[in-house]
Design a protein around this motif. Structure first.
Motif, mmCIF file in Angstrom:
data_model
loop_
_atom_site.group_PDB
_atom_site.id
_atom_site.type_symbol
_atom_site.label_atom_id
_atom_site.label_comp_id
_atom_site.label_asym_id
_atom_site.label_seq_id
_atom_site.Cartn_x
_atom_site.Cartn_y
_atom_site.Cartn_z
ATOM 1 N N LEU A 227 58.418 -43.455 61.197
ATOM 2 C CA LEU A 227 58.403 -44.772 61.817
ATOM 3 C C LEU A 227 58.577 -44.632 63.321
ATOM 4 C CD1 LEU A 227 60.655 -46.734 59.292
ATOM 5 C CD2 LEU A 227 58.162 -46.703 59.412
ATOM 6 N N PRO A 228 57.892 -45.404 64.098
ATOM 7 C CA PRO A 228 58.061 -45.324 65.552
ATOM 8 C C PRO A 228 59.399 -45.896 65.989
ATOM 9 C CG PRO A 228 56.518 -47.077 64.980
ATOM 10 C CD PRO A 228 56.814 -46.358 63.695
ATOM 11 N N GLY A 229 59.982 -45.253 67.004
ATOM 12 C CA GLY A 229 61.234 -45.739 67.569
ATOM 13 C C GLY A 229 62.419 -45.598 66.650
ATOM 14 N N ALA A 230 62.341 -44.693 65.659
ATOM 15 C CA ALA A 230 63.440 -44.535 64.703
ATOM 16 C C ALA A 230 64.176 -43.238 64.989
ATOM 17 C CB ALA A 230 62.914 -44.550 63.272
ATOM 18 N N ALA A 231 65.447 -43.179 64.607
ATOM 19 C CA ALA A 231 66.282 -41.990 64.774
ATOM 20 C C ALA A 231 66.393 -41.296 63.428
ATOM 21 C CB ALA A 231 67.657 -42.364 65.317
ATOM 22 N N TYR A 232 66.132 -39.991 63.432
ATOM 23 C CA TYR A 232 66.152 -39.210 62.197
ATOM 24 C C TYR A 232 67.128 -38.062 62.364
ATOM 25 C CZ TYR A 232 61.978 -41.714 60.673
ATOM 26 O OH TYR A 232 61.096 -42.674 60.290
ATOM 27 N N LEU A 233 67.888 -37.825 61.307
ATOM 28 C CA LEU A 233 68.858 -36.747 61.278
ATOM 29 C C LEU A 233 68.235 -35.577 60.509
ATOM 30 C CD1 LEU A 233 71.720 -35.842 62.036
ATOM 31 C CD2 LEU A 233 72.484 -36.675 59.797
ATOM 32 N N VAL A 234 68.047 -34.463 61.210
ATOM 33 C CA VAL A 234 67.452 -33.268 60.619
ATOM 34 C C VAL A 234 68.573 -32.303 60.276
ATOM 35 C CG1 VAL A 234 65.816 -31.377 60.915
ATOM 36 C CG2 VAL A 234 65.366 -33.587 61.988
ATOM 37 N N THR A 235 68.643 -31.876 59.031
ATOM 38 C CA THR A 235 69.665 -30.947 58.567
ATOM 39 C C THR A 235 68.981 -29.653 58.140
ATOM 40 O OG1 THR A 235 71.028 -32.780 57.794
ATOM 41 C CG2 THR A 235 71.550 -30.566 56.963
ATOM 42 N N LEU A 236 69.346 -28.551 58.818
ATOM 43 C CA LEU A 236 68.785 -27.245 58.506
ATOM 44 C C LEU A 236 69.876 -26.341 57.979
ATOM 45 C CD1 LEU A 236 66.345 -26.525 61.468
ATOM 46 C CD2 LEU A 236 65.766 -26.374 59.057
ATOM 47 N N THR A 237 69.599 -25.674 56.875
ATOM 48 C CA THR A 237 70.578 -24.794 56.239
ATOM 49 C C THR A 237 69.910 -23.475 55.913
ATOM 50 O OG1 THR A 237 71.587 -26.748 55.226
ATOM 51 C CG2 THR A 237 72.246 -24.582 54.376
ATOM 52 N N SER A 238 70.594 -22.372 56.238
ATOM 53 C CA SER A 238 70.109 -21.040 55.888
ATOM 54 C C SER A 238 70.636 -20.674 54.519
ATOM 55 C CB SER A 238 70.565 -20.010 56.917
ATOM 56 O OG SER A 238 70.161 -20.377 58.213
ATOM 57 N N VAL A 239 69.783 -20.031 53.696
ATOM 58 C CA VAL A 239 70.134 -19.735 52.310
ATOM 59 C C VAL A 239 69.757 -18.290 52.005
ATOM 60 C CG1 VAL A 239 69.813 -20.392 49.890
ATOM 61 C CG2 VAL A 239 69.662 -22.138 51.682
ATOM 62 N N ASN A 240 70.686 -17.555 51.360
ATOM 63 C CA ASN A 240 70.352 -16.259 50.764
ATOM 64 C C ASN A 240 71.042 -16.157 49.417
ATOM 65 O OD1 ASN A 240 73.022 -15.658 51.281
ATOM 66 N ND2 ASN A 240 72.611 -14.103 52.845
ATOM 67 N N LYS A 241 71.010 -14.967 48.831
ATOM 68 C CA LYS A 241 71.563 -14.823 47.482
ATOM 69 C C LYS A 241 73.058 -15.042 47.439
ATOM 70 C CE LYS A 241 68.068 -11.579 45.798
ATOM 71 N NZ LYS A 241 67.835 -10.226 45.235
ATOM 72 N N LYS A 242 73.725 -14.866 48.584
ATOM 73 C CA LYS A 242 75.178 -14.999 48.595
ATOM 74 C C LYS A 242 75.650 -16.417 48.877
ATOM 75 C CE LYS A 242 76.272 -10.783 47.633
ATOM 76 N NZ LYS A 242 77.032 -10.474 46.413
ATOM 77 N N GLY A 243 74.751 -17.269 49.222
ATOM 78 C CA GLY A 243 75.173 -18.642 49.447
ATOM 79 C C GLY A 243 74.401 -19.302 50.565
ATOM 80 N N ARG A 244 74.974 -20.368 51.068
ATOM 81 C CA ARG A 244 74.336 -21.182 52.095
ATOM 82 C C ARG A 244 75.204 -21.175 53.350
ATOM 83 N NH1 ARG A 244 70.719 -24.818 49.444
ATOM 84 N NH2 ARG A 244 70.848 -26.278 51.193
ATOM 85 N N SER A 245 74.562 -21.323 54.469
ATOM 86 C CA SER A 245 75.281 -21.387 55.740
ATOM 87 C C SER A 245 75.782 -22.802 55.982
ATOM 88 C CB SER A 245 74.358 -20.957 56.883
ATOM 89 O OG SER A 245 73.353 -21.951 57.077
ATOM 90 N N GLU A 246 76.572 -22.923 57.046
ATOM 91 C CA GLU A 246 76.961 -24.248 57.478
ATOM 92 C C GLU A 246 75.714 -25.004 57.939
ATOM 93 O OE1 GLU A 246 79.863 -25.714 57.326
ATOM 94 O OE2 GLU A 246 80.827 -23.957 56.435
ATOM 95 N N PRO A 247 75.562 -26.242 57.565
ATOM 96 C CA PRO A 247 74.357 -26.981 57.975
ATOM 97 C C PRO A 247 74.356 -27.247 59.478
ATOM 98 C CG PRO A 247 75.887 -28.436 56.871
ATOM 99 C CD PRO A 247 76.466 -27.056 56.723
ATOM 100 N N ARG A 248 73.196 -27.229 60.037
ATOM 101 C CA ARG A 248 73.016 -27.546 61.449
ATOM 102 C C ARG A 248 72.305 -28.895 61.533
ATOM 103 N NH1 ARG A 248 72.974 -24.706 66.127
ATOM 104 N NH2 ARG A 248 74.739 -23.723 65.106
ATOM 105 N N HIS A 249 72.919 -29.865 62.228
ATOM 106 C CA HIS A 249 72.382 -31.220 62.313
ATOM 107 C C HIS A 249 71.745 -31.437 63.680
ATOM 108 C CE1 HIS A 249 74.440 -32.113 58.556
ATOM 109 N NE2 HIS A 249 75.574 -31.650 59.094
ATOM 110 N N ILE A 250 70.564 -31.978 63.674
ATOM 111 C CA ILE A 250 69.840 -32.291 64.916
ATOM 112 C C ILE A 250 69.333 -33.722 64.817
ATOM 113 C CG2 ILE A 250 67.950 -31.655 66.447
ATOM 114 C CD1 ILE A 250 68.964 -29.184 63.832
ATOM 115 N N LEU A 251 69.573 -34.494 65.855
ATOM 116 C CA LEU A 251 69.131 -35.877 65.892
ATOM 117 C C LEU A 251 67.831 -35.957 66.699
ATOM 118 C CD1 LEU A 251 69.743 -38.831 65.143
ATOM 119 C CD2 LEU A 251 70.950 -39.035 67.338
ATOM 120 N N VAL A 252 66.799 -36.497 66.079
ATOM 121 C CA VAL A 252 65.491 -36.617 66.724
ATOM 122 C C VAL A 252 65.058 -38.071 66.647
ATOM 123 C CG1 VAL A 252 63.092 -35.845 66.768
ATOM 124 C CG2 VAL A 252 64.901 -34.263 66.065
#
Length: 796
Positions: free
Chosen positions: A551-576
């Motif tokens: 949507l135009p003019g909207a704020a979106y929260l992007v959550t990126l997480t790294s994953v391997n066999k031992k688990g997941r990383s702390e999520p990284r949040h980016i506002l776009v």
């Protein structure tokens, strides 16, 4: 009237009858002796005077004739006439110098030769005159009469015949009276001429290879037409075409020539000859100047063996060029990429040679030279330069394998080597010792080797190195592989919005430490206000996000997480925030006013949000300052408590004695059969129990709700570096710096500053140094766990 001969024999007579006084001649009768004239004689009454006509008179009938007229009453009268009979000569013949009778022409004569002709007249009375005429003029009037006067001859000699005598008419004129026309016999002089001139066109012999040229050879003056032949040096060329002029005086020969570079500097000649004239050949020639692009040949230096070129040696190439005109530019190529001269790096161009000093393995490949001239370009055949060198690792960076205890890992060692046949040696290094792996434990395949390794204990984690050898020598720097305890990955870093529009955006991040395992990335994009998920993907190989249909003019929260066999990383949040669409201006006045009101409402909301954020940031900063600067009384109590805590250290054979300059490094390790946790940092706190515990900077506070005991131990610098390399530290940069890339002094300074930065970030104040033995166990189970959980929550 009677006609008598000189012997007084009557030949003919005319009788005139009497008719009174008038004589009628027409009525007279004519008599002719049949023994003499017979019917050949007649009497002309009408001529004045009257005459006796004799036809076909013979030579024997010549003599003195008497005309007698008898009168009846008068005296007889006699008239004497001398009759001379002229006999023309017969025949008149012309003979050449060889005695051959010539009828219409004589010759052919060659230019410069003499012609000898004889005209002979037989019979004739009186003796005839024999003369030679040319173009109506007498050129010779001397003749000879035979003794019996039956033959008269005239011989003419024409000296040094020139071209002017060709087709000239010579006439032999025989005459013995003016009463008749002279007897004439004419013939023409035939001559053969050698070619007078010859020329080749075009006069310029500049030719391009591969182009067909029409070369013409012109000649004139030859009679009969000449024979034209073409020669390239002494080789006869076939295929010419000859044409002749209408008068036969000019001849032209055309030759199609497709020159090759072998024709260069050779002589092209046109030979013209008259077969009827010996030694009449003349020729025109030109030296061919064949223009062609460079013909290039590349050779390795004479003193260099192509099979014995080693890294670090010198090599040179010679470029042999044949071209016309001479080359104006010579260039060199390696694998079709042009080489530039760089004297500092040992790449030198000299004349038509390439010199490579201290050659490296990267300079292996196909070399060729290219020459350029105004006609075109020419390339040599490639020469492959095979530089032999000692083995080197295929990748420069050490490789990290994250595994668990009793987990099999296949360590692949790949090297680049020439020749590729190598032998491998494996070694294992941990904090305590270096072990040579027995031969046969690895599987070697030319330039690669696989070592199967299974860590059983904590001491089995460390560094594995492989060293390769070939016929050139032994690998200088071994390939390094770190076997570390696998952990969950670090969050992504340095996220940047590369491009965005009103409906899409493109986000790129850098991956964090992968924990020693292959990692993937999960992304979730949700509307910040409505919490509606706009995009979700959990199988990304790289932390790159491209999202559309937003949507135009909207704020979106992007959550990126790294994953391997031992688990997941702390999520990284980016506002776009997507861009606003361009507003459409309405014509109606009402709608314009409504749009303005909406715009002011948006601006007011944005201002309020910014104000709330600023207030929140100020509160957080004030809170952090309070955390970093506790009350002096509290610090004194804490320090006093740490002084009261006493922990004894037992000697450990696994540890290397430390110096006083290294006493700031401490560690806390939880060591139970089920669970191993590492706490790094430095903090003084009182555990709910018997003993006081000092922790250094917290860098890993992963707490598990399992029962266990904590071990606070003093580690040597080597042990600490090995554990850092095994992946217990989450910070990848620091872990890599401790992999042998810094000196000991630099590492100590780096580690100390790192820990101090970490403690400052976590709000932990370092306490006094506390040295603990390897086997000193603090059985602080539930209270310590509770304390660490509380610490973890405060940091997070």
């Amino acid at each position: 009237m009677t006609l008598l001969t000189h012997i007084n024999l009557p030949k003919s007579s005319v009788e005139i009858p009497e008719d009174g006084s008038f004589v009628r001649l027409s009525s007279s009768s004519f008599w002719s002796s049949s023994a003499h004239f017979g019917q050949r004689a007649s009497f002309s009454w009408d001529s004045q005077p009257a005459s006796l006509d004799i036809r076909n008179i013979y030579k024997t009938e010549a003599g003195v004739y008497r005309c007698r007229v008898d009168f009846k009453e008068s005296q007889t009268r006699n008239l004497f006439v001398n009759l001379t009979v002229v006999v023309p000569p017969d025949p008149v013949l012309i003979y050449d110098e060889d005695g051959n009778e010539r009828m219409t022409f004589v010759g052919p004569y060659l230019e410069g030769e003499d012609a000898r002709l004889t005209c002979r007249a037989f019979g004739g009375y009186p003796v005839p005159r024999v003369e030679w005429l040319r173009k109506g003029a007498v050129i010779d009037s001397t003749f000879k009469v035979s003794p019996d006067q039956r033959e008269v001859s005239n011989q003419i000699i024409l000296h040094r015949l020139s071209r002017d005598y060709l087709h000239s008419e010579l006439t032999c004129s025989v005459s013995n009276t003016n009463l008749t026309r002279p007897i004439q016999h004419s013939l023409h002089i035939d001559m053969n001429f050698a070619p007078a001139d010859v020329s080749i066109r075009p006069s310029s012999a500049d030719m391009l290879v591969g182009k067909v040229y029409e070369i013409s050879c012109s000649s004139s003056g030859s009679r009969p037409p000449p024979v034209v032949t073409w020669y390239l040096d002494n080789i006869r060329l076939e295929g010419s075409l000859e044409t002749f002029s209408s008068d036969g005086n000019s001849t032209e020969s055309s030759l199609s020539l497709n020159p090759t570079l072998q024709y260069n500097t050779r002589t092209l000649s046109c030979h013209v000859s008259n077969p009827a004239i010996p030694h009449s050949t003349i020729k025109a020639e030109t030296v061919l100047n064949i223009l062609y692009p460079p013909n290039v040949e590349l050779n390795l230096g004479r003193s260099i063996s192509s099979s014995a070129i080693y890294e670090g040696g010198d090599v040179y190439f010679d470029c042999k060029i044949g071209s016309n005109p001479a080359p104006t530019y010579v260039s060199w190529f390696l694998n079709d990429v042009e080489i530039k001269q760089n004297v500092e790096r040992g790449v030198i161009f000299t004349n038509q040679s390439l010199v490579l000093q201290k050659i490296s393995r990267n300079q292996s490949g196909n070399y060729l030279c290219e020459a350029t001239n105004p006609v075109g370009k020419g390339r040599s055949q490639p020469i492959f330069l095979d530089v032999k060198y000692v083995p080197v690792c295929k990748t420069d960076k050490p490789k990290i394998y994250g595994v668990s205890k009793r987990e099999l890992v296949n360590v692949l060692c790949q090297v680049e080597s020439n020749p590729p046949e190598v032998e491998f040696k494996w070694t294992f290094n941990n904090s305590a010792e270096m072990i040579k792996v027995p031969v046969g434990r690895s599987q070697d395949n030319r330039s690669s080797s696989v070592l199967s390794y299974t860590p059983l204990t904590t001491m089995d984690f460390g560094t594995i190195m492989c060293t390769a050898m070939n016929m050139v020598g032994t690998q200088k720097n071994p390939c390094v592989f770190h076997i570390i305890m696998a952990v969950s990955p670090d969050p992504v870093e340095n996220c940047t919005v590369i491009k965005k529009s009103s409906e899409s955006f493109h986000l790129r991040c850098n991956p964090g430490f992968d924990g020693g395992l292959n990692q993937t990335f999960a992304v979730q994009v949700e509307d910040r206000l409505t919490r509606v998920v706009a995009h979700e993907d959990d199988g990304l190989l790289n932390p790159v996000v491209k999202v559309q249909n937003l949507l135009p003019g909207a704020a979106y929260l992007v959550t990126l997480t790294s994953v391997n066999k031992k688990g997941r990383s702390e999520p990284r949040h980016i506002l776009v925030e997507t861009l606003q669409q361009p507003e459409i201006q309405e014509v109606e006045e009402k709608r314009d006013g409504g749009a303005k009101r909406i715009s002011w409402e948006i601006y007011a909301g944005i201002g309020t949000g910014i104000y709330v954020c600023v207030v929140f940031v100020l509160i957080v900063v004030f809170y952090l300052k309070r955390r970093r600067n506790p009350n002096p009384s509290q610090r004194d109590e804490t320090n006093q408590g740490s002084k009261d805590a006493t922990v004894t250290e037992e000697p450990s054979p696994d540890l290397i004695p430390r110096s006083d300059s290294e006493c700031w490094e401490f560690g806390v390790q939880e060591k139970t059969r089920e669970n191993h946790q590492t706490l790094l940092g430095r903090e003084t706190f009182q555990t709910p129990g018997e003993k006081q515990l000092e922790l250094t900077n917290y860098t890993d506070l992963s707490i598990q709700d399992q029962e266990g005991s904590f071990l606070l131990e003093r580690e040597s610098q080597d042990t600490r570096r090995d554990r850092d390399m095994s992946g217990t530290l989450r910070n990848r940069e620091y872990s890599m710096r401790n992999h042998g890339l810094k000196s000991a002094e630099e590492e100590r300074g780096l580690n100390k500053s790192f820990y101090q930065d970490k403690s400052h970030y976590l709000g932990i104040q370092p306490g006094p140094v506390q040295v603990l033995g390897h086997r000193d166990l603090l059985t602080t189970k539930s209270r310590t766990l509770a304390f660490l959980k509380e610490k973890r929550e405060s940091i997070v």
